[in-house]
Design an enzyme around this catalytic site. Sequence first.
Site, PDB file in Angstrom:
ATOM      1  N   HIS A  33      51.545  29.237  91.801  1.00  0.00           N
ATOM      2  CA  HIS A  33      51.386  27.875  92.322  1.00  0.00           C
ATOM      3  C   HIS A  33      51.423  27.875  93.857  1.00  0.00           C
ATOM      4  CE1 HIS A  33      53.204  26.861  88.263  1.00  0.00           C
ATOM      5  NE2 HIS A  33      52.147  26.086  88.275  1.00  0.00           N
ATOM      6  N   VAL A 172      47.284  35.305  90.495  1.00  0.00           N
ATOM      7  CA  VAL A 172      48.384  36.076  91.107  1.00  0.00           C
ATOM      8  C   VAL A 172      49.096  36.813  89.975  1.00  0.00           C
ATOM      9  CG1 VAL A 172      50.512  35.943  92.457  1.00  0.00           C
ATOM     10  CG2 VAL A 172      48.625  34.397  92.959  1.00  0.00           C
TER      11      VAL A 172
END
Length: 271
Positions: A33, A172
Amino acid sequence: MEIISNISEMKQWRDKGERIAFVPTMGGLHQGHLSLIDLAKKNADKVVVSIFVNPTQFAEHEDFGTYPRTMDADLVALEVSQTDLVFTPNVYDIYPDNAVLNQDEFTQDKGLFETLCGKTRPHFFYGVLQVVRRLFEIIHPDVAVFGQKDYQQLHIIKHFTSGVKIIGAPIVREHDGLAMSTRNQYLNADEHKIASKLHKILKQIEQGELELQSARERLQRYFELDYLELLDANTLKKITDNTSKIAILSAVYLNKVRLIDNIIFSKDNYV
Ligand code: PAF
C-alpha cells in the site's frame, strides 16, 4: 495529516482545486500500500487514502468479519508516508439506501466479471466497482492508484470507471517472492514458506521452464488450485497474433487462505 469521516466535509475539502491522487484501501496496510502512496505523490499535489472494509465485495462465507482492522497502526503508517488526508467513511454513508450495483449495465461484459477470480467469487468485482465508483463520486480524484497484484480488479476498474486516470502499481514482494497482501497475516511461518512457491512457479512459466499443464500439477502439490491461466494481458482473453503482453494469472488456496499472483510480460520475451 487530516482525517475525515464525514462525506460533506470530504466534499468541501475536495473543493480546494488541487490535483488529487487517490489510493483506496481496506486498511491492514503493508509496504505494498505504501508503494501505491509513493506513486500517488508523484502524480498529484495531494494524496487521499481511504480506509473502508467494503461489505459488498465479500460473500457471506468469506472473511468480512475477521478481515484485519488495524486503524491505529494504519494511521501511523499513513502519517509517516506523508499522506495528506485519510477518508474513513462509515457503511451507512457509503450505501445510504443499501443500493446494490445494477448489473444490467454489464450484461455484455459479464464474462470479464465471472472469469478467473470471478468464477469462485461471482459477487466480488461488482462489489469492488460499486465502492470504487462511490468513492470517486465523493472524492473526485484526478488520478487513482491500484496495485497490479489484483490484475483483474485493475483491468475492470480501468474499463468501467470514467473521468479518473487509473494507474497500476507494480507488485511489492516479500524477501521470498510472496506478493504482499493483507491476508498474508493469516499464514503461519510454515505456510508462508509454502505460499512463496506460487511466485516461483509463475516465474518458471515466464522463463519457459514449465508448461502450463505441468505448472498446474506442480501448484496442486502445495495448494488447492483455483486457476492458473496464460492470457492476453490487455483483454484477459485468449492469446492471439495481436497479443503484445501476456499475463500469467493464478489464484490458489492454502488451508483456506486465498492467494493471488501474476506476472505480466512482453510476448516477444516468451520462449
Ligand atoms: O484492493 C482493495 O483493497 C479493494 O478491493 C478496494 C479497491 C480498496 C475496494 O474496496
